[in-house]
Design a protein around this motif. Structure first.
Motif, PDB file in Angstrom:
ATOM      1  N   GLY A 187      -9.095  23.589 165.742  1.00  0.00           N
ATOM      2  CA  GLY A 187      -8.084  23.799 166.766  1.00  0.00           C
ATOM      3  C   GLY A 187      -7.786  22.543 167.561  1.00  0.00           C
ATOM      4  O   GLY A 187      -8.443  21.507 167.420  1.00  0.00           O
ATOM      5  N   PHE A 188      -6.774  22.613 168.382  1.00  0.00           N
ATOM      6  CA  PHE A 188      -6.360  21.542 169.282  1.00  0.00           C
ATOM      7  C   PHE A 188      -5.976  20.274 168.519  1.00  0.00           C
ATOM      8  O   PHE A 188      -6.418  19.173 168.823  1.00  0.00           O
ATOM      9  CB  PHE A 188      -7.431  21.284 170.349  1.00  0.00           C
ATOM     10  N   GLY A 189      -5.125  20.484 167.496  1.00  0.00           N
ATOM     11  CA  GLY A 189      -4.439  19.373 166.860  1.00  0.00           C
ATOM     12  C   GLY A 189      -5.085  18.764 165.640  1.00  0.00           C
ATOM     13  O   GLY A 189      -4.458  17.946 164.954  1.00  0.00           O
ATOM     14  N   ARG A 190      -6.318  19.109 165.312  1.00  0.00           N
ATOM     15  CA  ARG A 190      -7.026  18.423 164.229  1.00  0.00           C
ATOM     16  C   ARG A 190      -6.283  18.479 162.891  1.00  0.00           C
ATOM     17  O   ARG A 190      -6.325  17.537 162.105  1.00  0.00           O
ATOM     18  CB  ARG A 190      -8.422  19.002 164.052  1.00  0.00           C
ATOM     19  N   THR A 191      -5.636  19.597 162.612  1.00  0.00           N
ATOM     20  CA  THR A 191      -4.976  19.743 161.307  1.00  0.00           C
ATOM     21  C   THR A 191      -3.518  19.303 161.324  1.00  0.00           C
ATOM     22  O   THR A 191      -2.810  19.451 160.325  1.00  0.00           O
ATOM     23  CB  THR A 191      -5.049  21.210 160.830  1.00  0.00           C
ATOM     24  N   GLY A 192      -3.051  18.776 162.458  1.00  0.00           N
ATOM     25  CA  GLY A 192      -1.668  18.329 162.557  1.00  0.00           C
ATOM     26  C   GLY A 192      -0.762  19.277 163.315  1.00  0.00           C
ATOM     27  O   GLY A 192       0.380  18.943 163.628  1.00  0.00           O
ATOM     28  N   THR A 193      -1.247  20.482 163.594  1.00  0.00           N
ATOM     29  CA  THR A 193      -0.573  21.427 164.492  1.00  0.00           C
ATOM     30  C   THR A 193      -1.584  21.827 165.551  1.00  0.00           C
ATOM     31  O   THR A 193      -2.797  21.662 165.351  1.00  0.00           O
ATOM     32  CB  THR A 193      -0.068  22.670 163.744  1.00  0.00           C
ATOM     33  N   LEU A 194      -1.115  22.363 166.667  1.00  0.00           N
ATOM     34  CA  LEU A 194      -2.051  22.669 167.745  1.00  0.00           C
ATOM     35  C   LEU A 194      -3.165  23.579 167.243  1.00  0.00           C
ATOM     36  O   LEU A 194      -4.344  23.355 167.529  1.00  0.00           O
ATOM     37  CB  LEU A 194      -1.320  23.299 168.933  1.00  0.00           C
ATOM     38  N   PHE A 195      -2.793  24.611 166.473  1.00  0.00           N
ATOM     39  CA  PHE A 195      -3.775  25.487 165.838  1.00  0.00           C
ATOM     40  C   PHE A 195      -3.469  25.593 164.356  1.00  0.00           C
ATOM     41  O   PHE A 195      -2.302  25.615 163.951  1.00  0.00           O
ATOM     42  CB  PHE A 195      -3.770  26.867 166.504  1.00  0.00           C
ATOM     43  N   ALA A 196      -4.507  25.656 163.549  1.00  0.00           N
ATOM     44  CA  ALA A 196      -4.321  25.695 162.096  1.00  0.00           C
ATOM     45  C   ALA A 196      -3.548  26.926 161.657  1.00  0.00           C
ATOM     46  O   ALA A 196      -2.756  26.872 160.707  1.00  0.00           O
ATOM     47  CB  ALA A 196      -5.685  25.643 161.400  1.00  0.00           C
ATOM     48  N   CYS A 197      -3.749  28.055 162.341  1.00  0.00           N
ATOM     49  CA  CYS A 197      -3.071  29.300 161.963  1.00  0.00           C
ATOM     50  C   CYS A 197      -1.549  29.171 162.013  1.00  0.00           C
ATOM     51  O   CYS A 197      -0.843  29.917 161.326  1.00  0.00           O
ATOM     52  CB  CYS A 197      -3.524  30.449 162.863  1.00  0.00           C
ATOM     53  N   GLU A 198      -1.052  28.252 162.826  1.00  0.00           N
ATOM     54  CA  GLU A 198       0.400  28.046 162.919  1.00  0.00           C
ATOM     55  C   GLU A 198       0.997  27.688 161.563  1.00  0.00           C
ATOM     56  O   GLU A 198       2.136  28.049 161.260  1.00  0.00           O
ATOM     57  CB  GLU A 198       0.711  26.912 163.899  1.00  0.00           C
ATOM     58  N   GLN A 199       0.239  26.965 160.743  1.00  0.00           N
ATOM     59  CA  GLN A 199       0.776  26.494 159.470  1.00  0.00           C
ATOM     60  C   GLN A 199       0.979  27.631 158.474  1.00  0.00           C
ATOM     61  O   GLN A 199       1.731  27.491 157.510  1.00  0.00           O
ATOM     62  CB  GLN A 199      -0.124  25.401 158.885  1.00  0.00           C
ATOM     63  N   ALA A 200       0.310  28.740 158.711  1.00  0.00           N
ATOM     64  CA  ALA A 200       0.514  29.928 157.887  1.00  0.00           C
ATOM     65  C   ALA A 200       1.370  30.966 158.598  1.00  0.00           C
ATOM     66  O   ALA A 200       1.669  32.020 158.031  1.00  0.00           O
ATOM     67  CB  ALA A 200      -0.834  30.550 157.510  1.00  0.00           C
ATOM     68  N   ASP A 201       1.746  30.681 159.851  1.00  0.00           N
ATOM     69  CA  ASP A 201       2.549  31.606 160.661  1.00  0.00           C
ATOM     70  C   ASP A 201       1.893  32.979 160.739  1.00  0.00           C
ATOM     71  O   ASP A 201       2.529  34.007 160.507  1.00  0.00           O
ATOM     72  CB  ASP A 201       3.971  31.724 160.104  1.00  0.00           C
ATOM     73  N   ILE A 202       0.603  32.987 161.069  1.00  0.00           N
ATOM     74  CA  ILE A 202      -0.122  34.254 161.197  1.00  0.00           C
ATOM     75  C   ILE A 202      -0.731  34.369 162.587  1.00  0.00           C
ATOM     76  O   ILE A 202      -0.953  33.372 163.267  1.00  0.00           O
ATOM     77  CB  ILE A 202      -1.240  34.402 160.147  1.00  0.00           C
ATOM     78  N   THR A 203      -1.012  35.603 162.965  1.00  0.00           N
ATOM     79  CA  THR A 203      -1.757  35.895 164.181  1.00  0.00           C
ATOM     80  C   THR A 203      -3.041  36.616 163.793  1.00  0.00           C
ATOM     81  O   THR A 203      -2.984  37.730 163.247  1.00  0.00           O
ATOM     82  CB  THR A 203      -0.953  36.776 165.147  1.00  0.00           C
ATOM     83  N   PRO A 204      -4.194  36.025 164.039  1.00  0.00           N
ATOM     84  CA  PRO A 204      -5.443  36.740 163.793  1.00  0.00           C
ATOM     85  C   PRO A 204      -5.673  37.779 164.882  1.00  0.00           C
ATOM     86  O   PRO A 204      -4.980  37.778 165.909  1.00  0.00           O
ATOM     87  CB  PRO A 204      -6.497  35.635 163.841  1.00  0.00           C
ATOM     88  N   ASP A 205      -6.655  38.624 164.683  1.00  0.00           N
ATOM     89  CA  ASP A 205      -7.022  39.588 165.726  1.00  0.00           C
ATOM     90  C   ASP A 205      -7.894  38.941 166.789  1.00  0.00           C
ATOM     91  O   ASP A 205      -7.894  39.369 167.952  1.00  0.00           O
ATOM     92  CB  ASP A 205      -7.735  40.782 165.106  1.00  0.00           C
ATOM     93  N   PHE A 206      -8.640  37.935 166.379  1.00  0.00           N
ATOM     94  CA  PHE A 206      -9.473  37.155 167.301  1.00  0.00           C
ATOM     95  C   PHE A 206      -9.342  35.687 166.922  1.00  0.00           C
ATOM     96  O   PHE A 206      -9.404  35.342 165.746  1.00  0.00           O
ATOM     97  CB  PHE A 206     -10.956  37.535 167.188  1.00  0.00           C
ATOM     98  N   MET A 207      -9.167  34.827 167.915  1.00  0.00           N
ATOM     99  CA  MET A 207      -9.193  33.388 167.680  1.00  0.00           C
ATOM    100  C   MET A 207     -10.300  32.801 168.540  1.00  0.00           C
ATOM    101  O   MET A 207     -10.301  32.952 169.769  1.00  0.00           O
ATOM    102  CB  MET A 207      -7.853  32.740 168.019  1.00  0.00           C
TER     103      MET A 207
END
Length: 458
Positions: free
Chosen positions: A261-281
């Motif tokens: 999280g917090f930018g390591r993968t190039g987006t603020l959160f990695a889940c953004e790149q799959a356009d998903i919402t987990p139940d818990f982050m």
């Protein structure tokens, strides 16, 4: 390294038990006593400096002794350092929760505070189990996790981990976890390429869900990178497929974004790149920029409301830590998120990620013992292999990565290995000059090691 230990090293080895270490190693390679940090550099008691290419275990985003963060911490310390967080609250925690809800994927609405990554995992596991218990699904009491997963060192977190180095000795103590084979793009059993695959390996999770879904409360995943396993990277389509499977089979999805999280993968959160919402982050590490321990679990209103009732029903979530919602940590985290906003950090990460990729590919792609260089955002990994054609790994007992790490330290580069994988996870503020030094020094250390083994190189 000079075998004459300093006074501080001698005293350290007399009293301190270091994490993730075989202490006997320190008899010949003692711990380096760091006296100060500045930017991407750490300085020891002799004045030798080391480029912190691993962000001090992945936590330091904006450099050591960052003026903005240090100032925010200092100001807060003279106002309120900490208060009990049950029946009390404070503005830094409220503002931080508001920001996190605004920044995390849509649908995540409630923030629960803990104090380290493993604790956040424990919170998510317990919440998921208790949610199902309180909504009439008491059979759900197991978790599904992936091979090569890593989620922390406490008993629950270890139970859903899958790296034998950390888990094996504790097997008699661990929860009965359902295990599915995880993605392995470097040694893909389907011969797919990450850029074009449709995640056929997700079938291993689906097979387990078909059989066990009535018993499973949640699937837990490290989005996009299985970090402690050797920075194993996989495409967003796998995450998207996993989200669909969890919805289909009525189980929660826990996204462990502690490392990514917090930018390591190039987006603020990695889940953004799959356009998903987990139940818990689950979030920690970079949340405070490397300053103070803090973690959070961000979840949905649906889950929150399963615990919301009269006290007598005993549905409350009674998990707590003495330092939950620590005021200093929350204030520091607010400053970290403000830096992201004001200094256009995501664009900076993407630009510097491109620098790193170009330099690393030029340096490592043709080296005889480099099986692969892979990168996502500002995480780069060099996988060393005994045979490039077969991808045969070096035996773990050879400690190839550890020996190269020693060579790199002697050259002023902190490059802590994960088995046979050397990785870069530098602070985001790294300059182009320092990045050149990081890549060139890593290459020199690898070459020196294999030359000293008497093996042909280059």
């Amino acid at each position: 390294m000079n075998q004459l230990f300093t006074d501080l090293q001698t005293r350290d080895l007399q009293y301190v038990w270091h994490p993730c270490s075989q202490m006997k190693d320190y008899e010949t390679f003692p711990p380096i006593v760091i006296t100060k940090g500045q930017g991407v550099w750490l300085y020891d008691e002799q004045g030798q400096r080391y480029l912190d290419a691993v962000s001090s275990w992945w936590v330091n985003l904006f450099g050591h002794a960052n003026p903005r963060i240090s100032q925010a911490l200092s100001e807060q310390a003279f106002t309120l350092e900490h208060t009990i967080f049950a029946n009390f609250t404070h503005e830094p925690a409220i503002r931080l929760a508001e920001k996190l809800v605004a920044l995390t994927p849509r649908g995540l609405q409630k923030v629960f505070f803990a104090d380290n990554g493993s604790s956040a995992i424990e919170v998510a596991l317990k919440m998921s189990f208790q949610y199902h218990r309180q909504t009439g699904k008491s059979a759900k009491k197991r978790f599904l996790a992936l091979t090569d997963a890593y989620h922390g060192e406490t008993i629950g977190a270890l139970s859903v981990g899958g790296v034998g180095l950390y888990n094996d000795i504790y097997q008699p103590l661990l929860l009965d976890t359902v295990r599915a084979k995880g993605p392995d793009c470097f040694r893909c059993p389907f011969q797919e390429e990450p850029a074009s695959c449709h995640a056929p390996c997700s079938q291993f999770v689906e097979e387990q869900l078909k059989v066990h879904h009535q018993d499973i409360t949640a699937v837990i995943i490290e989005p996009l990178i299985q970090a402690a396993a050797g920075m194993k990277m996989y495409p967003p389509v796998y995450l998207k497929r996993l989200r669909a499977l969890c919805t289909q089979y009525g189980v929660h999805l826990i996204a462990d974004e502690i490392a990514v999280g917090f930018g390591r993968t190039g987006t603020l959160f990695a889940c953004e790149q799959a356009d998903i919402t987990p139940d818990f982050m689950c979030l920690s590490k970079g949340l405070t920029g490397g300053y103070l321990p803090l973690s959070v679990v961000v979840t949905t209103n649906e889950i929150y409301h399963a615990f919301y009732d009269d006290y007598g029903t005993m549905k409350a979530f009674l998990h707590s830590h003495s330092y939950s919602g620590n005021t200093l940590a929350c204030r520091v985290a607010l400053e970290v998120l403000t830096i992201f906003e004001e200094e256009h950090v995501i664009a900076m990460i993407q630009e510097k990620g491109q620098w790193m990729r170009e330099l690393a590919m030029a340096a490592f792609s043709e080296m005889p013992y480099v099986g692969e260089y892979r990168q996502l955002g500002l995480v780069g990994a060099i996988e060393l292999v005994a045979n490039r054609a077969t991808k045969e790994p070096f035996a773990s007992r050879e400690r190839i990565g550890y020996q190269i790490y020693q060579h790199a330290l002697a050259k002023g580069l902190l490059l802590r290995p994960l088995g046979n994988v050397l990785y870069f996870m530098p602070p985001y503020i790294i300059s182009e000059e320092d990045m050149h030094m990081m890549i060139a020094t890593a290459k020199e250390a690898i070459e020196q090691f294999f030359q000293e083994r008497g093996e042909y190189f280059g």
